[in-house]
Design a protein around this motif. Structure first.
Motif, short mmCIF file in Angstrom:
data_model
loop_
_atom_site.label_atom_id
_atom_site.label_comp_id
_atom_site.label_asym_id
_atom_site.label_seq_id
_atom_site.Cartn_x
_atom_site.Cartn_y
_atom_site.Cartn_z
N GLN A 1 -13.97 1.09 4.24
CA GLN A 1 -12.57 1.23 4.63
C GLN A 1 -12.39 0.96 6.12
N GLU B 1 0.85 -1.19 0.00
CA GLU B 1 0.00 0.00 0.00
C GLU B 1 0.89 1.24 0.00
N MET C 1 -4.13 5.15 0.19
CA MET C 1 -5.23 4.73 -0.66
C MET C 1 -5.67 3.32 -0.29
N THR D 1 -5.48 -6.65 3.55
CA THR D 1 -5.28 -5.65 2.50
C THR D 1 -4.86 -4.31 3.08
N THR E 1 -13.68 9.26 4.09
CA THR E 1 -13.44 7.86 4.43
C THR E 1 -14.77 7.09 4.43
N SER E 2 -14.78 5.93 3.78
CA SER E 2 -16.00 5.15 3.67
C SER E 2 -16.13 4.15 4.81
N LEU F 1 -9.21 0.67 -1.28
CA LEU F 1 -10.51 0.51 -1.95
C LEU F 1 -10.81 1.72 -2.84
N ASN F 2 -9.77 2.18 -3.52
CA ASN F 2 -9.88 3.31 -4.46
C ASN F 2 -10.27 4.63 -3.80
N ASN F 3 -10.12 4.73 -2.53
CA ASN F 3 -10.41 5.97 -1.83
C ASN F 3 -9.22 6.33 -0.94
N THR F 4 -9.07 7.62 -0.70
CA THR F 4 -8.01 8.05 0.21
C THR F 4 -8.44 7.85 1.66
N TYR F 5 -7.46 7.65 2.52
CA TYR F 5 -7.77 7.60 3.95
C TYR F 5 -6.75 8.44 4.71
#
Length: 221
Positions: free
Chosen positions: A154, A56, A98, A201, A150-151, A100-104
């Protein structure tokens, strides 16, 4: 007659001097043993981060944490000894990346029980050099997400990550002992990464920390 009396006085003086020297040696050895074999407690701070990430892309920043526990210094020679310790050690880091295609963007705080088994070298004076393996057990982990984007997915990924509980590391450092006060500095890093079985992951990493403590030795024995 005078020669006989003089000889007796000389022999008596030699015996007295020999006994006095034996007493001094015993007292010196006892004091040396008491000074070097000690038990105490200490408290301080960790300045921790992570390194050797895999899989990652993220950037991490260090964070401060608490360090507190006890130590036992056991001499095995004039200049060598063993110093086992048991510490509550707060580690962690702050990071962005990054997943799941999103930033955290989050802060991770990990509470460990660290058990270093240190080999001590006392070259002289107040200084003691220390180095040895460290066994760490993860008691608790807390992740705080600070990014509004953030989702929930995530967060679940981080919560369900297979994290290694037992980690082997290595520690080097030095102590300065002034009577009952012990000032210590350490640098430590994990040999194993945090990933339990390779299926997670979330970022895989190894802890690294710099530690400063002040301690008090309660008694000598």
């Amino acid at each position: 007659m005078k020669k006989t009396i003089l000889m007796i006085m000389t022999i008596a003086s030699m015996i007295n001097n020999s006994k006095a020297q034996e007493v001094e040696v015993v007292q010196e050895n006892r004091m040396d043993f008491r000074d070097r074999c000690l038990f105490g407690i200490k408290v301080g701070v960790n300045y921790s981060n992570v390194y050797d990430t895999q899989g990652e892309a993220f950037q991490s920043d260090p964070k401060l944490g608490l360090a507190a526990g006890m130590f036992l210094a056991i001499p095995i020679g004039r200049f060598f000894g063993i110093q086992p310790e048991v510490l509550f050690s707060q580690k962690g880091f702050q990071a962005t990346g990054m997943l799941l295609n999103n930033t955290y963007d989050f802060t991770r705080t990990t509470n460990y029980v660290d058990v270093p088994l240190l080999f001590a070298l006392k070259p002289g004076g107040l200084l003691t050099l220390l180095a040895g393996p460290q066994f760490s057990y993860l008691m608790k982990q807390k992740d705080v997400f600070a990014n509004a984007t953030t989702s929930i997915d995530q967060e679940k990924e981080f919560e369900n990550a297979n994290i290694r509980k037992n980690i082997l590391g290595f520690v080097v450092g030095a102590d300065i002992t002034i009577k009952h006060i012990v000032l210590g500095v350490r640098a430590g890093w994990d040999v194993q990464n945090n990933n339990g079985d390779g299926t997670s992951t979330t970022p895989r990493y190894k802890n690294v920390l710099y530690q400063a403590t002040i301690g008090y030795r309660f008694f000598n024995y």
